[in-house]
Design an enzyme around this catalytic site. Structure first.
Site, PDB file in Angstrom:
ATOM      1  CG  ASP A 150      -9.926  16.917 -11.326  1.00  0.00           C
ATOM      2  OD1 ASP A 150     -10.081  16.575 -10.408  1.00  0.00           O
ATOM      3  OD2 ASP A 150     -10.737  16.950 -12.227  1.00  0.00           O
ATOM      4  CB  SER A 207     -13.833  23.784  -5.154  1.00  0.00           C
ATOM      5  OG  SER A 207     -14.555  22.830  -4.802  1.00  0.00           O
ATOM      6  CG  ASN A 249     -13.378  20.048  -3.687  1.00  0.00           C
ATOM      7  OD1 ASN A 249     -12.518  20.592  -3.882  1.00  0.00           O
ATOM      8  ND2 ASN A 249     -14.305  19.375  -4.323  1.00  0.00           N
TER       9      ASN A 249
END
Ligand code: IPE
Ligand code: IPE
Ligand code: MG
Length: 243
Positions: free
Chosen positions: A22, A67, A70
């Site tokens: 991240d 994800s 996302n």
């Protein structure tokens, strides 16, 4: 339990490290660059950290690349990330054979483009021929989605007549991570202290390590720092301390 490898400093090396990669967008913003430049920089860091894990004696590295949530980002960012993943898998097909790195993609593959699905099939085929270090890349992955897909598979087998007992081991065999030991250490760079739907089942007893360093700035030294901190943790697994 898994922590059986020690480095020269006497630190325990986790058998399985998971990373939530991240901070790419903020890294780019700080430099006045488009977010996609952060994703490109981040994918290079993944390559470096994967080799470092292999060389340190880690057996499995699982990274969160995209994800299920996302998809809700602007479409040009999603397209750029998918392009990068495509490029990464293409390059890996060459290098994994040379470096003997096994690669597995985890997540709901049915939601990926047919081109990506074909690349995943090829990497699986090559990986089957090797033993040793394994990198798992999570794409269109969500912990809840993974658990749901596993439950559906069980229900299908049950309906088809296999009504033997459902226990933890059997349930785990329906997950994307089937056959892979649970992560010992979960690292989240980027400053946030949350799990964001990553490996919800598998991280039941993982040690968490958070750092403000943004993923594109993450270095092998940072990795070693996380391992050193992990090595000091007292993992009790619900029991009382041994001494
Ligand atoms: C992680 O970096 C990469 C993906 C989620 C695909 P981010 O893009 O989330 O970066 P920040 O958190 O906005 O800085
Ligand atoms: C988690 O990061 C997903 C990946 C790194 C692929 P996010 O940036 O999507 O997580 P949130 O939105 O901060 O929880
Ligand atoms: Mg983020």
């Amino acid at each position: 339990m898994p922590d059986r490898i020690y480095n020269a400093a006497g630190e325990r090396i986790p058998r399985h490290i998971a990373i939530i990669m991240d901070g790419n967008g903020r890294w780019a913003k700080k430099r006045g660059l488009p977010r996609t430049a952060g994703h490109a920089a981040g994918s290079e860091v993944f390559r470096k950290i994967a080799y470092a894990c292999r060389d340190l004696g880690v057996e499995y590295l699982t990274v969160y690349a995209f994800s299920t949530e996302n998809w809700n980002r602007p479409s040009d960012e999603v397209t750029a990330i998918m392009k990068l993943l495509n490029k990464y898998l293409h390059e890996s097909i060459e290098t994994m054979a040379r470096d003997h790195i096994r690669l597995r993609v985890m997540g709901d593959l049915s939601g990926l483009s047919s081109e990506l699905q074909e690349l995943v099939r090829e990497t699986d085929e090559i990986s089957a021929g090797y033993e040793g270090f394994q990198a798992n890349v999570c794409i269109n992955y969500g912990g809840r989605d993974e658990i749901l897909r596993a439950a559906r598979r069980y229900a299908e087998e049950y309906a088809a007549g296999d009504q033997s007992e459902l226990n933890e081991a059997r349930f785990a065999s329906y997950l994307d991570s089937a056959g892979i030991p649970d992560p010992d250490l979960l690292i989240r760079p980027g400053g946030e202290q949350r799990i964001s739907n990553f490996l919800l089942w598998q991280c039941a007893y993982a040690e968490f390590y958070f750092t403000d360093v943004l993923w594109p700035d993450f270095t092998v030294d940072e990795l070693k720092k996380a391992i050193a901190v992990f090595s000091q943790r007292d993992r009790r697994f619900g029991k009382v301390k041994a001494n």
